[in-house]
Write an enzyme that holds these catalytic residues in place. Structure first.
Site, mmCIF file in Angstrom:
data_model
loop_
_atom_site.group_PDB
_atom_site.id
_atom_site.type_symbol
_atom_site.label_atom_id
_atom_site.label_comp_id
_atom_site.label_asym_id
_atom_site.label_seq_id
_atom_site.Cartn_x
_atom_site.Cartn_y
_atom_site.Cartn_z
ATOM 1 N N SER A 90 -27.701 54.723 31.609
ATOM 2 C CA SER A 90 -28.163 55.898 30.864
ATOM 3 C C SER A 90 -27.142 57.028 30.969
ATOM 4 C CB SER A 90 -29.510 56.367 31.404
ATOM 5 O OG SER A 90 -29.826 57.596 30.807
ATOM 6 N N HIS B 71 -27.297 53.517 27.052
ATOM 7 C CA HIS B 71 -28.632 54.045 26.803
ATOM 8 C C HIS B 71 -28.494 55.555 26.573
ATOM 9 C CE1 HIS B 71 -33.029 53.981 27.027
ATOM 10 N NE2 HIS B 71 -32.950 55.107 27.720
ATOM 11 N N ASP C 111 -30.424 59.039 25.787
ATOM 12 C CA ASP C 111 -31.740 59.686 25.862
ATOM 13 C C ASP C 111 -31.769 60.984 25.076
ATOM 14 O OD1 ASP C 111 -33.333 58.014 27.673
ATOM 15 O OD2 ASP C 111 -31.813 58.501 29.171
ATOM 16 N N MET D 31 -34.017 64.111 24.058
ATOM 17 C CA MET D 31 -35.241 64.840 24.454
ATOM 18 C C MET D 31 -35.302 66.170 23.723
ATOM 19 S SD MET D 31 -34.956 64.338 28.526
ATOM 20 C CE MET D 31 -34.713 62.728 29.292
ATOM 21 N N HIS E 61 -32.882 56.196 22.680
ATOM 22 C CA HIS E 61 -34.280 56.369 23.092
ATOM 23 C C HIS E 61 -34.722 57.762 22.659
ATOM 24 C CE1 HIS E 61 -37.128 56.796 26.867
ATOM 25 N NE2 HIS E 61 -37.784 56.828 25.725
ATOM 26 N N MET F 63 -37.081 60.621 22.550
ATOM 27 C CA MET F 63 -38.249 61.257 23.189
ATOM 28 C C MET F 63 -38.495 62.556 22.443
ATOM 29 S SD MET F 63 -37.225 60.411 27.109
ATOM 30 C CE MET F 63 -35.550 60.028 26.639
ATOM 31 N N MET G 299 -41.793 52.567 30.002
ATOM 32 C CA MET G 299 -41.338 53.631 30.903
ATOM 33 C C MET G 299 -41.908 53.369 32.296
ATOM 34 S SD MET G 299 -39.392 55.518 29.090
ATOM 35 C CE MET G 299 -39.014 56.570 30.511
ATOM 36 N N PHE H 50 -36.935 63.195 32.646
ATOM 37 C CA PHE H 50 -35.919 63.492 33.659
ATOM 38 C C PHE H 50 -35.365 62.200 34.263
ATOM 39 C CE2 PHE H 50 -38.999 66.892 33.452
ATOM 40 C CZ PHE H 50 -38.187 68.016 33.296
ATOM 41 N N GLY H 51 -34.104 62.246 34.629
ATOM 42 C CA GLY H 51 -33.512 61.154 35.388
ATOM 43 C C GLY H 51 -33.845 61.342 36.865
ATOM 44 N N GLY H 52 -33.612 60.314 37.645
ATOM 45 C CA GLY H 52 -33.728 60.423 39.100
ATOM 46 C C GLY H 52 -35.135 60.493 39.656
ATOM 47 N N ASP I 52 -37.275 51.331 31.844
ATOM 48 C CA ASP I 52 -36.503 52.569 31.970
ATOM 49 C C ASP I 52 -37.141 53.511 32.984
ATOM 50 O OD1 ASP I 52 -34.923 54.776 31.497
ATOM 51 O OD2 ASP I 52 -35.636 55.125 29.448
ATOM 52 N N GLY I 53 -36.383 53.808 34.048
ATOM 53 C CA GLY I 53 -36.822 54.806 35.025
ATOM 54 C C GLY I 53 -36.899 54.254 36.440
ATOM 55 N N GLY I 54 -36.119 54.837 37.335
ATOM 56 C CA GLY I 54 -36.183 54.440 38.741
ATOM 57 C C GLY I 54 -35.701 53.021 39.020
ATOM 58 N N GLY J 86 -29.852 54.983 35.296
ATOM 59 C CA GLY J 86 -29.103 56.233 35.173
ATOM 60 C C GLY J 86 -28.500 56.634 36.494
ATOM 61 N N SER J 87 -29.318 57.300 37.323
ATOM 62 C CA SER J 87 -28.772 57.843 38.568
ATOM 63 C C SER J 87 -28.261 56.744 39.506
ATOM 64 C CB SER J 87 -29.829 58.708 39.269
ATOM 65 O OG SER J 87 -31.062 58.046 39.304
HETATM 66 C C1 DX5 Z 1 -36.104 59.368 31.454
HETATM 67 C C2 DX5 Z 1 -35.047 58.640 30.636
HETATM 68 C C3 DX5 Z 1 -34.302 57.639 31.405
HETATM 69 C C4 DX5 Z 1 -33.480 58.194 32.547
HETATM 70 C C5 DX5 Z 1 -33.464 57.163 33.624
HETATM 71 O O1 DX5 Z 1 -36.910 60.082 30.610
HETATM 72 O O2 DX5 Z 1 -35.661 57.973 29.534
HETATM 73 O O3 DX5 Z 1 -33.481 56.826 30.558
HETATM 74 O O4 DX5 Z 1 -32.160 58.520 32.176
HETATM 75 O O5 DX5 Z 1 -32.896 57.708 34.758
HETATM 76 P P1 DX5 Z 1 -33.017 57.025 36.193
HETATM 77 O O6 DX5 Z 1 -32.423 55.649 36.085
HETATM 78 O O7 DX5 Z 1 -32.220 57.950 37.062
HETATM 79 O O8 DX5 Z 1 -34.470 56.982 36.547
HETATM 80 ZN ZN ZN Z 2 -34.450 56.463 28.399
#
Ligand code: DX5
Ligand code: ZN
Length: 226
Positions: free
Chosen positions: A16, A41, A43, A45, A74, A76, A145, A151-153, A183-185, A205-206
């Site tokens: 991401s 990926h 994002d 928002m 993606h 959002m 999700m 948010f990432g992380g 997607d996420g964590g 992502g992170s």
């Molecule tokens: C969150 C995003 C994700 C995000 C994932 O709303 O859709 O794509 O970047 O980040 P990590 O991998 O750090 O959870």
């Molecule tokens: Zn995403």
């Protein structure tokens, strides 16, 4: 989309860009280009559908100019149908829209395909997979999700593993061919369990961009097997 899969045993990996260094975006895009990752990926928002604003069309175009792998966009945002053609023109290969943002999801998925992209539908953590009973056949991909979007992380929501297995069952039951993206964590531990439960695509992502050696982490995530 199938041609994008290098091996049925390996998950597709989509780092991401949200976790990249925006002041060094070209450097981070080249890092992904030169890695084993499969997709970017991206994002988007809007600060309305989710409580955060990321970036929009000009940045997506800039990513597309340098990326040598497909852009997995993606959205959002509210009323994503207003921007499908714009993001297709900006360079998206796959466009995913939230089920929660689309009163006419069947129509929006067709619109994405007519714009020349693969079509994905996204479910928030609180939305059950059963809402897809009558539309899963129209999707090239379903994105679950595993955090609340915005948010990432964030911390991985455990329910996503069992939900992945339930989505896999639904796809098989409906004789559909949608890929399952999570997607996420995502990290090596959660990723391993998700792939075993049926995930085809992992977003990270992170875990990738905060790693001391992102290329090595990408290799390890892609090596997770079913
Ligand atoms: C969150 C995003 C994700 C995000 C994932 O709303 O859709 O794509 O970047 O980040 P990590 O991998 O750090 O959870
Ligand atoms: Zn995403």
């Amino acid at each position: 989309m199938r041609r994008l899969i290098s091996s049925v045993l390996m998950p597709i990996l989509a780092p991401s860009v949200l976790a990249a260094d925006f002041a060094n975006l070209e450097r981070d895009i080249e890092l992904i280009n030169d890695s084993d990752a499969d997709w970017f990926h991206v994002d988007i928002m809007d600060g309305v559908f989710v409580p955060n604003i990321s970036f929009g069309v000009p940045v997506t175009e800039a990513i597309a100019r340098h990326a040598r792998k497909p852009l997995d966009v993606h959205l959002m945002i509210v009323q994503p149908e207003k921007y499908v053609e714009t993001f297709a023109k900006a360079g998206a290969g796959i466009i995913s829209v939230h089920w929660e943002a689309c009163p006419h999801i069947h129509r929006t998925l067709s619109q994405i395909r007519e714009a020349g992209c693969k079509a994905g539908v996204v479910l928030n953590p609180g939305t059950p997979v059963s809402v897809l009973e009558d539309v899963v056949q129209e999707a090239d991909m379903v994105l679950l999700m595993s955090v609340n979007p915005g948010f990432g992380g964030q911390k991985f929501i455990e329910n996503a593993v069992e939900k992945t297995a339930r989505l896999k069952e639904l796809i098989l039951k409906r004789n559909a061919s949608a890929l399952i993206e999570i997607d996420g964590g995502v990290n090596l531990e959660t990723g391993a369990r998700l792939v075993k439960a049926g995930a085809d695509v992992l977003v990270a992502g992170s875990f990738v961009f905060n790693a001391a050696n992102p290329r090595q982490v990408i290799k390890e995530l892609r090596a997770l097997s079913k």
